[in-house]
Motif scaffolding. Structure first.
Motif, PDB file in Angstrom:
ATOM      1  N   UNK A   3      15.481   4.676  -2.776  1.00 14.52           N
ATOM      2  CA  UNK A   3      14.822   5.149  -3.991  1.00 14.52           C
ATOM      3  C   UNK A   3      13.437   4.510  -4.051  1.00 14.52           C
ATOM      4  N   UNK A   4      12.421   5.276  -3.714  1.00 17.38           N
ATOM      5  CA  UNK A   4      11.051   4.765  -3.674  1.00 17.38           C
ATOM      6  C   UNK A   4      10.511   4.754  -2.261  1.00 17.38           C
ATOM      7  N   UNK A   5       9.513   5.595  -2.011  1.00 14.27           N
ATOM      8  CA  UNK A   5       8.929   5.684  -0.676  1.00 14.27           C
ATOM      9  C   UNK A   5       7.521   5.133  -0.601  1.00 14.27           C
ATOM     10  N   UNK A   6       7.221   4.127  -1.434  1.00 17.64           N
ATOM     11  CA  UNK A   6       5.909   3.493  -1.406  1.00 17.64           C
ATOM     12  C   UNK A   6       5.757   2.564  -0.220  1.00 17.64           C
ATOM     13  N   UNK A   7       4.816   1.626  -0.326  1.00 19.07           N
ATOM     14  CA  UNK A   7       4.498   0.754   0.812  1.00 19.07           C
ATOM     15  C   UNK A   7       5.705  -0.029   1.300  1.00 19.07           C
ATOM     16  N   UNK A   8       6.408  -0.730   0.383  1.00 15.12           N
ATOM     17  CA  UNK A   8       7.519  -1.556   0.828  1.00 15.12           C
ATOM     18  C   UNK A   8       8.714  -0.706   1.218  1.00 15.12           C
ATOM     19  N   UNK A  34       3.182  10.225  -1.507  1.00  9.17           N
ATOM     20  CA  UNK A  34       4.113   9.299  -0.851  1.00  9.17           C
ATOM     21  C   UNK A  34       5.235  10.058  -0.169  1.00  9.17           C
ATOM     22  N   UNK A  35       5.723  11.121  -0.822  1.00  5.73           N
ATOM     23  CA  UNK A  35       6.800  11.915  -0.242  1.00  5.73           C
ATOM     24  C   UNK A  35       6.359  12.547   1.076  1.00  5.73           C
ATOM     25  N   UNK A  36       5.141  13.081   1.103  1.00 11.17           N
ATOM     26  CA  UNK A  36       4.632  13.705   2.326  1.00 11.17           C
ATOM     27  C   UNK A  36       4.476  12.679   3.438  1.00 11.17           C
TER      28      UNK A  36
END
Length: 274
Positions: free
Chosen positions: A12-17, A44-46
């Protein structure tokens, strides 16, 4: 490469970390079809979908009923964690929740998800993006040995791991290693500016600073000597290094500033915990 054996994973969460963790898992042999990512932000999803080849959904409601995760990694920002959690209550009792949100305690997650939720709280840092991270972990009693081993396996894919004896230590971990890369980057910035002021071209000063900081870090990682001993090894009595360290270690110098910086980060972590 051997397969990275885990139950199906939901990130859950596709950011940097989050994406750094995902990249580490995939590099260890995790099959892309064994993981799904929940990321509502299109950019971020792409990046995750196109760069890592993993299926991304905007909401958990879009998950196919055929995908049954055994672990959910919570990698959203602490400020929006409370809002995000309600959608995951139906998974309580069947999954382990692994949180990497700074400042959010196990008690916070149990309050939002219920007392039966199996929670592991972890604090990785951004060098996970290059496989050189370090993560501290702690768990509530609902997490069994298999769940602890799985969480350790996932975080060991991007660096070193350590289990804490008490969750109260997590604020200090966050302040030291979670925020710590920024302190090192600031050191490299300051060294570059000092080199320019001493007469070097900026590009040369930056190259020297980056190589010195990264090289010293690798020496520290590989050497059996303590940081103090390595410092002494490069410090000749009466030499140039000694002259510089006399300034850095003076009253109000680097040791004092670092204590104050870590204390400020600890305090902010406690504030985020609410």
């Amino acid at each position: 490469m051997p397969r990275f054996e885990t139950p199906p994973l939901l990130l859950v969460g596709g950011g940097k970390m989050g994406s750094a963790l995902l990249a580490g898992w995939l590099s260890r042999g995790l099959a892309p079809e064994r993981v799904r990512v929940i990321e509502p932000h299109a950019e971020s999803a792409a990046r995750v979908r196109d760069g890592l080849g993993v299926t991304v959904h905007a909401t958990v409601a879009e998950l196919s009923g055929e995908f049954d995760p055994g672990l959910i990694t919570l990698a959203v920002k602490p400020q929006v964690m409370a809002e995000a959690l309600s959608a995951y209550r139906p998974f309580v009792g069947t999954v382990v929740f692994l949180s990497i949100a700074a400042g959010k305690t196990i008690g916070f997650f149990n309050a939002k998800l219920g007392a039966d939720a199996a929670i592991v709280r972890a604090m990785p840092n951004t060098p996970a993006a290059v496989g050189r991270g370090v993560s501290a972990l702690c768990a509530n009693p609902r997490v069994d040995a298999q769940g602890r081993a799985l969480c350790e396996q996932l975080l060991a894919a991007v660096g070193e791991t350590v289990w804490l004896t008490d969750e109260s230590q997590m604020d200090a971990v966050t302040a030291l290693s979670g925020s710590g890369p920024a302190y090192v980057f600031l050191l490299a910035e300051a060294m570059t500016r000092a080199g320019v002021r001493a007469g070097l071209p900026e590009a040369t000063a930056e190259l020297l600073a980056r190589a010195t900081v990264s090289g010293a870090g690798e020496l520290l990682r590989q050497s059996p000597d303590s940081a103090s001993q390595l410092r002494l090894n490069v410090t000749s009595p009466g030499g140039t290094t000694a002259a510089a360290l006399e300034v850095l270690m003076a009253e109000g110098g680097l040791p004092t500033l670092m204590r104050e910086a870590v204390a400020a980060a600890v305090q902010r972590g406690r504030e985020l915990a609410g």
